[in-house]
Design an enzyme around this catalytic site. Structure first.
Site, mmCIF file in Angstrom:
data_model
loop_
_atom_site.group_PDB
_atom_site.id
_atom_site.type_symbol
_atom_site.label_atom_id
_atom_site.label_comp_id
_atom_site.label_asym_id
_atom_site.label_seq_id
_atom_site.Cartn_x
_atom_site.Cartn_y
_atom_site.Cartn_z
ATOM 1 N N ASP A 13 28.304 11.096 68.179
ATOM 2 C CA ASP A 13 27.633 9.983 68.850
ATOM 3 C C ASP A 13 26.357 10.443 69.539
ATOM 4 O O ASP A 13 25.318 9.780 69.461
ATOM 5 C CB ASP A 13 28.562 9.342 69.882
ATOM 6 C CG ASP A 13 29.752 8.648 69.250
ATOM 7 O OD1 ASP A 13 29.874 8.676 68.017
ATOM 8 O OD2 ASP A 13 30.565 8.077 70.003
ATOM 9 N N SER A 119 37.158 4.094 75.986
ATOM 10 C CA SER A 119 38.011 4.265 74.807
ATOM 11 C C SER A 119 39.062 3.169 74.701
ATOM 12 O O SER A 119 39.605 2.701 75.708
ATOM 13 C CB SER A 119 38.707 5.629 74.883
ATOM 14 O OG SER A 119 39.694 5.764 73.888
ATOM 15 N N GLU A 121 41.885 3.798 73.921
ATOM 16 C CA GLU A 121 43.109 4.411 74.422
ATOM 17 C C GLU A 121 43.489 3.884 75.804
ATOM 18 O O GLU A 121 44.627 4.065 76.241
ATOM 19 C CB GLU A 121 42.965 5.935 74.463
ATOM 20 C CG GLU A 121 43.005 6.602 73.105
ATOM 21 C CD GLU A 121 44.352 6.435 72.414
ATOM 22 O OE1 GLU A 121 45.385 6.499 73.111
ATOM 23 O OE2 GLU A 121 44.361 6.241 71.192
ATOM 24 N N TYR A 143 44.659 11.210 78.726
ATOM 25 C CA TYR A 143 43.313 10.887 78.250
ATOM 26 C C TYR A 143 42.993 9.419 78.542
ATOM 27 O O TYR A 143 41.945 9.088 79.105
ATOM 28 C CB TYR A 143 43.225 11.172 76.755
ATOM 29 C CG TYR A 143 41.872 10.885 76.142
ATOM 30 C CD1 TYR A 143 40.911 11.882 76.035
ATOM 31 C CD2 TYR A 143 41.562 9.621 75.651
ATOM 32 C CE1 TYR A 143 39.668 11.622 75.465
ATOM 33 C CE2 TYR A 143 40.333 9.345 75.081
ATOM 34 C CZ TYR A 143 39.387 10.351 74.997
ATOM 35 O OH TYR A 143 38.160 10.073 74.437
#
Length: 320
Positions: A13, A119, A121, A143
């Site tokens: 990225d 994210s 996540e 995370y």
């Protein structure tokens, strides 16, 4: 033009973002973790600075010296096969360090526009699908929890201090620059070597695992559009489509004239049981407010990665 500060500039990225910004004439400074070696993947015209991701005063000094118009935090720390080991380091780097960045901006120049690579996540085991910006967060790993801390700090900084700070809630996004440890790159590289004559099969775990896969340069463009708005906000960046690892294999191998069933073998050691609900994003806010849409669909992305792996392997062979 403007000076732009980027962490994580050596990743896929960061490199795409730096290239896009340099093409528009901006001055780009890659902020490296102090003591680390310079990135292998370099972008022409990019300068580099160092910070230990802990000393707020040192970052204030850098901001005062560089006077960036924008600050993209694309750096993240994960460990090995998962997002669970070394929770302290993950929390420190992916969570607390972002709060330090925000503090330095507020104390130095609140006009600096900040974008955090958040994210999917954070949704963990989602309560519904697809997920959007108001879907409850339920992280299942250190995370995801650290990313949620940073996400919450950004919202609080925006509301309390009026900072122009945004979270890009990024779903899986790939490219030929994806690291070799990721399953998408493993598949593309395996196709390349088998296409070149290697007879070793590719061991994979759960072929039925499904992901919302997009194209990395598209997701970088979304982050840039976020910082070009009149008002800061958070945005889900996703394709809204789920595809399995099996589908990825089928498209990748068939693109090289191969049948994945002849080459992909089950590997129990790599099998990860994932009972979570589907992580698939609803990017309606990004479409409506930013005018953002993906430029490559799933099959085009897979073919692009395979072509790049084949070309890379051929270039290495020609040099040996």
């Amino acid at each position: 033009m403007a000076t732009i500060l980027i962490t994580g500039i050596s990743g896929q990225d960061g490199s795409y973002l730096a290239e896009q910004l340099r093409e528009e004439g901006h001055a780009v400074v890659g902020l490296l973790r102090k003591g680390r070696t310079a990135p292998v993947r370099r972008v022409d015209g990019v300068e580099y600075a160092e910070w230990d991701f802990a000393d707020v005063a040192a970052l204030r000094g850098l901001l005062q010296s560089l006077r960036p118009a924008a600050f993209y935090n694309l750096a993240a720390f994960s460990t090995g096969a998962g997002m669970y080991d070394d929770a302290v380091a993950i929390g420190e780097f992916n969570g607390i360090a972002v709060a330090r960045m925000l503090q330095a901006i507020v104390e130095t120049d609140s006009l600096i526009r900040f974008c955090q690579a958040s994210s999917s996540e954070m949704f963990g085991d989602p309560v519904d699908a697809p997920q959007h910006e108001t879907t409850p967060f339920r992280p299942q790993s250190p995370y995801g929890a650290a990313k949620l801390f940073a996400h919450t700090a950004i919202r609080a900084c925006r509301e309390r201090h009026g900072a122009f700070a945004c979270s890009a809630i990024l779903y899986n996004h790939e490219s030929p620059r994806r690291g070799p440890a990721f399953v998408t790159r493993k598949i593309a590289d395996a196709v390349a070597r088998i296409h070149a004559g290697d007879r070793e099969p590719l061991p994979l775990g759960n072929l039925e695992a499904r992901r919302d896969w997009g194209y990395a340069p598209d997701y970088v463009r979304a982050m840039r559009l976020m910082l070009a708005q009149d008002r800061a906000d958070d945005y889900v960046v996703a394709t809204g489509q789920l595809h399995s690892v099996r589908e990825f294999c089928e498209v990748a191998f068939s693109h090289a004239g191969l049948d994945y069933r002849d080459w992909v073998k089950d590997n129990a050691a790599d099998l990860r049981h994932d009972a979570r609900g589907p992580l698939v994003g609803d990017a309606a806010r990004a479409r409506d407010r930013l005018g953002w849409r993906p430029t490559k669909d799933f099959e085009a992305l897979v073919r692009l990665m395979v072509d790049a792996s084949i070309a890379s392997l051929a270039a290495k062979d020609s040099m040996s």
